[in-house]
Structure formats: structure tokens, C-alpha cells
Design a protein around this motif. Structure first.
Motif, PDB file in Angstrom:
ATOM      1  N   UNK A   1       3.843 -39.981-119.519  1.00 21.96           N
ATOM      2  CA  UNK A   1       3.426 -39.439-118.226  1.00 21.96           C
ATOM      3  C   UNK A   1       2.101 -38.705-118.345  1.00 21.96           C
ATOM      4  N   UNK A   2       1.937 -37.945-119.412  1.00 19.96           N
ATOM      5  CA  UNK A   2       0.749 -37.120-119.568  1.00 19.96           C
ATOM      6  C   UNK A   2      -0.524 -37.968-119.622  1.00 19.96           C
TER       7      UNK A   2
ATOM      8  N   UNK B   1       7.719 -37.782-109.305  1.00 18.75           N
ATOM      9  CA  UNK B   1       7.209 -36.997-108.173  1.00 18.75           C
ATOM     10  C   UNK B   1       7.061 -35.543-108.582  1.00 18.75           C
ATOM     11  N   UNK B   2       8.099 -34.969-109.166  1.00 25.16           N
ATOM     12  CA  UNK B   2       8.057 -33.557-109.573  1.00 25.16           C
ATOM     13  C   UNK B   2       6.984 -33.319-110.633  1.00 25.16           C
TER      14      UNK B   2
ATOM     15  N   UNK C   1       3.573 -33.383-108.914  1.00 27.40           N
ATOM     16  CA  UNK C   1       3.356 -32.190-108.095  1.00 27.40           C
ATOM     17  C   UNK C   1       3.114 -30.963-108.965  1.00 27.40           C
ATOM     18  N   UNK C   2       3.824 -30.858-110.074  1.00 26.27           N
ATOM     19  CA  UNK C   2       3.578 -29.747-111.003  1.00 26.27           C
ATOM     20  C   UNK C   2       2.162 -29.811-111.567  1.00 26.27           C
ATOM     21  N   UNK C   3       1.688 -31.010-111.838  1.00 25.05           N
ATOM     22  CA  UNK C   3       0.321 -31.186-112.320  1.00 25.05           C
ATOM     23  C   UNK C   3      -0.666 -30.785-111.226  1.00 25.05           C
ATOM     24  N   UNK C   4      -0.384 -31.117-109.983  1.00 29.03           N
ATOM     25  CA  UNK C   4      -1.253 -30.723-108.867  1.00 29.03           C
ATOM     26  C   UNK C   4      -1.329 -29.200-108.766  1.00 29.03           C
ATOM     27  N   UNK C   5      -0.192 -28.542-108.881  1.00 23.78           N
ATOM     28  CA  UNK C   5      -0.156 -27.076-108.829  1.00 23.78           C
ATOM     29  C   UNK C   5      -0.959 -26.489-110.000  1.00 23.78           C
ATOM     30  N   UNK C   6      -0.787 -27.054-111.168  1.00 24.58           N
ATOM     31  CA  UNK C   6      -1.532 -26.596-112.352  1.00 24.58           C
ATOM     32  C   UNK C   6      -3.036 -26.699-112.101  1.00 24.58           C
ATOM     33  N   UNK C   7      -3.474 -27.834-111.556  1.00 19.33           N
ATOM     34  CA  UNK C   7      -4.898 -28.025-111.279  1.00 19.33           C
ATOM     35  C   UNK C   7      -5.390 -27.069-110.195  1.00 19.33           C
TER      36      UNK C   7
ATOM     37  N   UNK D   1       4.767 -30.885 -99.224  1.00 20.76           N
ATOM     38  CA  UNK D   1       5.467 -29.991 -98.299  1.00 20.76           C
ATOM     39  C   UNK D   1       6.979 -30.117 -98.447  1.00 20.76           C
ATOM     40  N   UNK D   2       7.465 -31.326 -98.638  1.00 16.34           N
ATOM     41  CA  UNK D   2       8.904 -31.554 -98.804  1.00 16.34           C
ATOM     42  C   UNK D   2       9.432 -30.829-100.044  1.00 16.34           C
ATOM     43  N   UNK D   3       8.706 -30.915-101.139  1.00 15.93           N
ATOM     44  CA  UNK D   3       9.176 -30.348-102.401  1.00 15.93           C
ATOM     45  C   UNK D   3       8.820 -28.876-102.600  1.00 15.93           C
ATOM     46  N   UNK D   4       7.692 -28.459-102.051  1.00 20.39           N
ATOM     47  CA  UNK D   4       7.205 -27.102-102.294  1.00 20.39           C
ATOM     48  C   UNK D   4       7.437 -26.163-101.117  1.00 20.39           C
TER      49      UNK D   4
END
Length: 102
Positions: free
Chosen positions: A7-8, A48-49, A52-58, A87-90
Motif C-alpha cells: 500500500x505504501x 479507503x481508511x 484517508x489516513x494518508x490524506x490527513x497526514x499530508x 465526510x462519511x468516514x471523518x
């Protein structure tokens, strides 16, 4: 190689269960079952998770990076879809989330 490490290095590219199964030398159906048992989520849910975690990190690392660029970086070609999934997940839009953390 750790199978989840795939994934990374492929975060910005499409990835499919069959491709991951090939890297892990497992059948897709067995990997799907094993994945859910070990991780607690389906492959799709995990992906998906993870993205999204990568998006938050960035967002945290570079507050000036555009949300569209972040969406593209985690393989959401359609910003509206990224916004909807985020929006659904966060529980809030990416824009609202960014405002909250800065």
C-alpha cells in the motif's frame, strides 16, 4: 516484503486485491478471507481508511498543499468523490477538517 507495505509504495496508483494476492503468492479469495480475519476490515474498507489516513497526514504535514492535490495523491481522480468519502468516514469535509487542525 510485508504484504501491507505494498500500500505504501502504491498509494497514488490503483491497487486491486488480485494484484496484492499475486505479490503475497495467495489466491484472491484466500487473501480476502485472511485480510478480514487479520485486519478486521475488508480489503476495500482497509484501502479507503489507509488512503484517508494518508490524506490527513499530508494535510498536517503541508497545510498549503491543495485538497485537490491530496485527493489525486491518494488516487481519487474526482474531488467530489473524495469529499463524499472523507465526510462519511471523518464526519466532516476535508476543508472543515483542515480548518480544524490548523
Amino acid at each position: 516484503m510485508n504484504e501491507l507495505a505494498v500500500f505504501e509504495w502504491k498509494i497514488s496508483e490503483p491497487i486491486q486485491l488480485a494484484e496484492l494476492a499475486q505479490v503475497a503468492h495467495l489466491s484472491p479469495s484466500y487473501l480476502s478471507t485472511l485480510f478480514k480475519e487479520k485486519v478486521g476490515y475488508s480489503f476495500t474498507e482497509y484501502l479507503i481508511r489507509f488512503r484517508l489516513n494518508k490524506a490527513v497526514e499530508w494535510m498536517r504535514q503541508d497545510p498549503k498543499r491543495s485538497l485537490k492535490e491530496i485527493a489525486l495523491g491518494i488516487h481519487y481522480q474526482d474531488y467530489a468523490q473524495f469529499n463524499k468519502v472523507f465526510k462519511k468516514y471523518m464526519g466532516m469535509s476535508p476543508k472543515e477538517y483542515r480548518r480544524q487542525i490548523t
